[in-house]
Design an enzyme around this catalytic site. Structure first.
Site, PDB file in Angstrom:
ATOM      1  N   LYS A  31      21.674 -13.351 -11.785  1.00 28.45           N
ATOM      2  CA  LYS A  31      23.061 -13.490 -11.359  1.00 28.45           C
ATOM      3  C   LYS A  31      23.141 -13.840  -9.874  1.00 28.45           C
ATOM      4  O   LYS A  31      23.866 -14.732  -9.473  1.00 28.45           O
ATOM      5  CB  LYS A  31      23.837 -12.186 -11.607  1.00 28.45           C
ATOM      6  CG  LYS A  31      23.964 -11.811 -13.068  1.00 28.45           C
ATOM      7  CD  LYS A  31      24.811 -10.566 -13.261  1.00 28.45           C
ATOM      8  CE  LYS A  31      24.174  -9.309 -12.675  1.00 28.45           C
ATOM      9  NZ  LYS A  31      22.874  -8.959 -13.257  1.00 28.45           N
ATOM     10  N   THR A  32      22.386 -13.104  -9.072  1.00 22.55           N
ATOM     11  CA  THR A  32      22.421 -13.374  -7.636  1.00 22.55           C
ATOM     12  C   THR A  32      21.849 -14.768  -7.368  1.00 22.55           C
ATOM     13  O   THR A  32      22.335 -15.499  -6.506  1.00 22.55           O
ATOM     14  CB  THR A  32      21.647 -12.283  -6.874  1.00 22.55           C
ATOM     15  OG1 THR A  32      22.224 -11.019  -7.201  1.00 22.55           O
ATOM     16  CG2 THR A  32      21.730 -12.491  -5.381  1.00 22.55           C
ATOM     17  N   ASP A 217      29.420 -11.394  -5.749  1.00 25.21           N
ATOM     18  CA  ASP A 217      28.248 -10.805  -6.411  1.00 25.21           C
ATOM     19  C   ASP A 217      28.552  -9.327  -6.690  1.00 25.21           C
ATOM     20  O   ASP A 217      29.431  -8.749  -6.053  1.00 25.21           O
ATOM     21  CB  ASP A 217      27.022 -10.915  -5.488  1.00 25.21           C
ATOM     22  CG  ASP A 217      25.711 -10.705  -6.249  1.00 25.21           C
ATOM     23  OD1 ASP A 217      25.742 -10.526  -7.480  1.00 25.21           O
ATOM     24  OD2 ASP A 217      24.638 -10.716  -5.592  1.00 25.21           O
ATOM     25  N   GLU A 218      27.824  -8.719  -7.614  1.00 21.95           N
ATOM     26  CA  GLU A 218      28.019  -7.302  -7.948  1.00 21.95           C
ATOM     27  C   GLU A 218      29.497  -7.012  -8.242  1.00 21.95           C
ATOM     28  O   GLU A 218      30.073  -6.030  -7.769  1.00 21.95           O
ATOM     29  CB  GLU A 218      27.541  -6.391  -6.802  1.00 21.95           C
ATOM     30  CG  GLU A 218      26.118  -6.640  -6.339  1.00 21.95           C
ATOM     31  CD  GLU A 218      25.067  -5.981  -7.223  1.00 21.95           C
ATOM     32  OE1 GLU A 218      25.417  -5.389  -8.273  1.00 21.95           O
ATOM     33  OE2 GLU A 218      23.874  -6.068  -6.863  1.00 21.95           O
ATOM     34  N   GLN A 248      25.832  -1.739 -14.726  1.00 21.90           N
ATOM     35  CA  GLN A 248      25.350  -1.328 -13.414  1.00 21.90           C
ATOM     36  C   GLN A 248      26.467  -0.853 -12.499  1.00 21.90           C
ATOM     37  O   GLN A 248      26.286  -0.770 -11.280  1.00 21.90           O
ATOM     38  CB  GLN A 248      24.603  -2.479 -12.739  1.00 21.90           C
ATOM     39  CG  GLN A 248      23.281  -2.799 -13.409  1.00 21.90           C
ATOM     40  CD  GLN A 248      22.530  -3.858 -12.641  1.00 21.90           C
ATOM     41  OE1 GLN A 248      22.004  -3.604 -11.556  1.00 21.90           O
ATOM     42  NE2 GLN A 248      22.486  -5.065 -13.177  1.00 21.90           N
ATOM     43  N   ARG A 609      14.756  -2.009 -11.532  1.00 21.94           N
ATOM     44  CA  ARG A 609      14.263  -2.533 -10.260  1.00 21.94           C
ATOM     45  C   ARG A 609      12.791  -2.892 -10.368  1.00 21.94           C
ATOM     46  O   ARG A 609      12.241  -3.589  -9.525  1.00 21.94           O
ATOM     47  CB  ARG A 609      14.409  -1.505  -9.108  1.00 21.94           C
ATOM     48  CG  ARG A 609      15.806  -1.052  -8.744  1.00 21.94           C
ATOM     49  CD  ARG A 609      16.740  -2.176  -8.516  1.00 21.94           C
ATOM     50  NE  ARG A 609      17.522  -2.411  -9.720  1.00 21.94           N
ATOM     51  CZ  ARG A 609      18.217  -3.534  -9.950  1.00 21.94           C
ATOM     52  NH1 ARG A 609      18.224  -4.497  -9.065  1.00 21.94           N
ATOM     53  NH2 ARG A 609      18.884  -3.699 -11.067  1.00 21.94           N
TER      54      ARG A 609
HETATM   55  P1  ATP Z   1      20.593  -7.484 -10.633  1.00 24.12           P
HETATM   56  O1  ATP Z   1      21.400  -7.245 -11.869  1.00 24.12           O
HETATM   57  O2  ATP Z   1      19.571  -6.454 -10.437  1.00 24.12           O
HETATM   58  O3  ATP Z   1      21.437  -7.764  -9.450  1.00 24.12           O
HETATM   59  P2  ATP Z   1      20.299 -10.327 -10.920  1.00 24.12           P
HETATM   60  O4  ATP Z   1      20.902 -10.645 -12.225  1.00 24.12           O
HETATM   61  O5  ATP Z   1      21.104 -10.599  -9.721  1.00 24.12           O
HETATM   62  O6  ATP Z   1      19.765  -8.835 -10.924  1.00 24.12           O
HETATM   63  P3  ATP Z   1      18.295 -11.868  -9.591  1.00 24.12           P
HETATM   64  O7  ATP Z   1      17.970 -10.881  -8.560  1.00 24.12           O
HETATM   65  O8  ATP Z   1      19.098 -13.064  -9.244  1.00 24.12           O
HETATM   66  O9  ATP Z   1      18.948 -11.118 -10.853  1.00 24.12           O
HETATM   67  O10 ATP Z   1      16.970 -12.377 -10.307  1.00 24.12           O
HETATM   68  C1  ATP Z   1      15.973 -11.467 -10.731  1.00 24.12           C
HETATM   69  C2  ATP Z   1      14.602 -12.084 -10.561  1.00 24.12           C
HETATM   70  O11 ATP Z   1      14.407 -13.152 -11.485  1.00 24.12           O
HETATM   71  C3  ATP Z   1      14.407 -12.676  -9.181  1.00 24.12           C
HETATM   72  O12 ATP Z   1      13.070 -12.467  -8.773  1.00 24.12           O
HETATM   73  C4  ATP Z   1      14.665 -14.156  -9.409  1.00 24.12           C
HETATM   74  O13 ATP Z   1      13.998 -14.940  -8.459  1.00 24.12           O
HETATM   75  C5  ATP Z   1      14.105 -14.369 -10.804  1.00 24.12           C
HETATM   76  N1  ATP Z   1      14.748 -15.457 -11.561  1.00 24.12           N
HETATM   77  C6  ATP Z   1      16.072 -15.631 -11.750  1.00 24.12           C
HETATM   78  N2  ATP Z   1      16.314 -16.718 -12.505  1.00 24.12           N
HETATM   79  C7  ATP Z   1      15.117 -17.269 -12.804  1.00 24.12           C
HETATM   80  C8  ATP Z   1      14.689 -18.408 -13.552  1.00 24.12           C
HETATM   81  N3  ATP Z   1      15.565 -19.224 -14.164  1.00 24.12           N
HETATM   82  N4  ATP Z   1      13.372 -18.637 -13.639  1.00 24.12           N
HETATM   83  C9  ATP Z   1      12.480 -17.821 -13.048  1.00 24.12           C
HETATM   84  N5  ATP Z   1      12.804 -16.738 -12.317  1.00 24.12           N
HETATM   85  C10 ATP Z   1      14.111 -16.446 -12.205  1.00 24.12           C
HETATM   86 MG    MG Z   2      21.865  -9.320  -8.216  1.00 22.25          MG
END
Ligand code: ATP
Ligand code: MG
Length: 648
Positions: A31-32, A217-218, A248, A609
């Site tokens: 997402k981030t 975000d969040e 979350q 995490r």
């Molecule tokens: P959270 O819910 O904890 O905030 P998030 O959904 O924001 O998590 P990110 O932090 O953006 O997730 O991504 C999690 C991990 O997966 C990061 O290390 C990111 O670089 C990796 N990632 C995200 N998308 C891809 C992708 N399409 N291919 C490979 N790695 C990815």
């Molecule tokens: Mg995130």
């Protein structure tokens, strides 16, 4: 920009640049990443950087996002995109127009400590004793009301018992006192922004025109007030992209409401809803545990969360006889993996629920000589020396800041007794002006001793000079502070406070650190000003955030609360103290199912995490008030293992 680093669903969200977009997806699904790529994509599409607003949950996340965006577009930005927290966004908005609400543009932002002394003062003024209402409880009530958007009058009408009625009365006084001293608290930043938008259509319009695209975000931790502010900003164009995970949501106590996630499509008809199901962060074993755990919560959005990575390690549950051994063994294992297997220390994080837990781990890490950083610890700014110096800066910035002035008026001791301060206060109240205005000794001379009057005159002159210097040379703030420290002979104060020479030396280093941190600020800010510095300090201290020192020291084990781990990831995670009463927290055990559900989400945040390795530990016996007491394993352990079935 390389969109091949995104999956199809992510790409869809990144490529949808117009209209409302909601990304609802589980932990670690990128997402981030979507928000960051989308910002780069907007820049590539020719949108001016300063017309894009991205809201993050912490200042640290904001900085990180800026760095990543820059890396993605691979060019330097002529203008800065707005990447900020809700609170810093509001500070910027208010600095321009708060005078429309009768506050000075250079309003001060109270930090938690300032708020407490204000609450204490207000309760004293209306003669409410600690027994009827404690300052801390008053602040919780005020916080609750403010998050719900209730002013003192409304709060009074909905008060449910005597305590709340008293609270509502004190709330009114508190607001008046804040306004009289030209200051606001954190919640006011949001409330006053909303009020400004509601009452001054031209101000709203100006801010609406500022941003052509907004992202959050969040999003699950956005409260009603924050939502309304954003909604009014994007009302004309609906170019709003939010990403979040209802599983979350962990800030219920700050008034975050999951229903905004769910109500998004209603507020923004035609919103594109994107779901991400692929978790790129954790191994399949970890995801299995996370999924089983969170399936115990009702009223959630059904989501699929698939792991992308096969596990090399099982998730471990380890029980130690007591908390001492828990700390010793966990740290021992980290040391082993670091020294014998060559794993860098940055890979390790120790996560816990409460602020009391890290103490034992810290002393173990010191004993076993492993560098560590305790994230989100605010000890630096809580030290007496720093508070004193900060108070000097605050009074230089704003003479009206009475609390800071009273803090340092006789620190270091300069012969202004408490009695003299009382006289000053009484005089100020009588004339109806801030104390600073009666510090000019001519106004009080007859009532205080010659010595105190001389000291006041000198101090008055000093502040006038410092104020000029800081105004004329903000770029030399750190040097100016250093001279100030010498001028007031703060070393003498330290020598008076601490008899032990080693302690004295340590304290003097703290002063030096502080001057350094100010130098760092000056270097990064564009342009540096004392007011900007003071607001940035106040904002930074609000969130449980890693401080700069901590982040700089990268090869170190990280210790932090589950709350501050939000959004982050670490190869190897230890969640310690997995016991009833710690997680779920004892406050919630007797509570409602909703409270337990929030603790469960917090646990879910912790578990997700971990990238490679997850270890959950508990102590079978833990000291309470000095006596060892048997503990029960956290119910969440059984749930993760699938030993208890979700009901309903
Ligand atoms: P959270 O819910 O904890 O905030 P998030 O959904 O924001 O998590 P990110 O932090 O953006 O997730 O991504 C999690 C991990 O997966 C990061 O290390 C990111 O670089 C990796 N990632 C995200 N998308 C891809 C992708 N399409 N291919 C490979 N790695 C990815
Ligand atoms: Mg995130």
């Amino acid at each position: 920009m390389d969109l091949s680093k995104l999956n199809a669903a992510q790409r869809e969200a990144v490529e949808t640049l117009q209209g409302p977009v909601l990304v609802l997806a589980g932990a670690g699904t990128g997402k981030t990443r979507v928000i960051t790529y989308r910002m780069a994509r907007l820049l590539r599409a020719g949108v001016q950087a300063d017309r894009i607003l991205s809201v993050t949950f912490t200042n640290k996340a904001a900085k990180e996002m800026l760095e990543r965006t820059k890396a993605l577009i691979g060019a330097s930005l002529k203008k800065r995109p707005w990447i900020s927290t809700f609170h810093s966004l509001c500070v910027q908005v208010l600095r321009e127009d708060i005078s429309r609400l009768g506050y000075p543009p250079l309003f001060a932002i109270l930090d938690r400590g300032d708020q407490e002394s204000m609450a204490r003062k207000v309760l004293r003024d209306i003669r409410v004793t600690e027994k009827s209402l404690k300052p801390g409880d008053l602040l919780s009530l005020i916080g609750k009301w403010k998050s719900a958007g209730l002013n003192p009058e409304r709060a009074a009408t909905i008060a449910e018992d005597d305590k709340e009625s008293l609270g509502a009365m004190a709330y009114r006084r508190y607001q008046l006192a804040l306004k009289a001293s030209g200051s606001v608290d954190f919640d006011d930043l949001l409330l006053l922004t909303e009020q400004l938008f509601d009452t001054c259509p031209d101000v709203l319009k100006k801010n609406q025109q500022r941003f052509s695209h907004v992202q959050i975000d969040e999003y699950q931790d956005t409260n009603g007030l924050q939502f309304r502010i954003i909604e009014s900003l994007v009302r004309e164009h609906h170019n709003l992209c939010v990403v979040g995970d209802d599983d979350q949501s962990i800030y219920g106590w700050r008034g975050a409401e999951v229903k905004h996630i769910l109500g998004f499509a209603r507020t923004f008809p035609g919103a594109k809803v994107v779901r991400l199901e692929e978790n790129y962060r954790c191994t399949d074993r970890i995801i299995d545990h996370a999924n089983r755990l969170v399936s115990h919560n009702r009223d959630r959005h059904k989501k699929v969360l698939r792991a992308h990575k096969p596990a090399k390690e099982e998730v471990r549950f380890i029980e130690y006889p007591d908390e001492q051994l828990e700390a010793e063994k966990v740290v021992g294992e980290i040391r082993f993996l670091h020294q014998k297997k060559g794993l860098p220390l940055v890979q390790f994080a120790i996560l816990f629920r409460t602020n009391e837990q890290p103490r034992l781990f810290e002393s173990e890490l010191r004993r076993q000589q492993l560098p560590y950083v305790l994230m989100g610890s605010q000890s630096f700014y809580d030290r007496k020396e720093i508070k004193d110096l900060l108070s000097y800066l605050k009074v230089i910035g704003r003479p009206d800041d009475e609390q800071s002035l009273l803090r340092i008026i006789n620190t270091p001791a300069r012969g202004i007794s408490d009695a003299a301060c009382e006289k000053l206060l009484a005089r100020a109240v009588k004339v109806g002006v801030p104390i600073w205005n009666v510090v000019e000794p001519a106004l009080v001379e007859k009532e205080i001793t010659q010595k105190a009057a001389d000291a006041l005159r000198k101090l008055h002159g000093q502040f006038r000079r410092w104020r000029e210097q800081f105004q004329q040379h903000p770029e030399k703030m750190d040097q100016l502070l250093r001279t100030l420290i010498e001028e007031i002979d703060y070393d003498r104060e330290i020598e008076r406070q601490y008899k032990d020479e080693q302690q004295q030396a340590q304290r003097k280093v703290v002063l030096q650190d502080y001057v350094n941190s100010l130098a760092e600020y000056v270097e990064k800010a564009s342009p540096p000003t004392l007011h900007d510095y003071l607001s940035s300090i106040a904002l930074e201290r609000r969130d449980e955030e890693p401080d700069k020192e901590a982040m700089a020291q990268s090869d170190a084990v990280k210790l932090m609360t589950l709350h501050s781990a939000k959004g982050l990831e670490f190869p190897r995670v230890y969640m310690v103290g997995m016991e009833e009463g710690l997680l779920p927290h004892k406050r919630t055990i007797e509570g409602t199912e909703a409270e337990i559900a929030e603790e469960r989400r917090l646990c879910y945040v912790g578990v997700t995490r971990a990238q490679e390795s997850l270890t959950l530990t508990r102590a079978a016996s833990r000291r309470k008030w000095g006596k060892p007491r048997p503990s029960q394993p956290s119910r969440f352990i059984m749930e993760m293992r699938g030993e208890t079935k979700p009901n309903g």
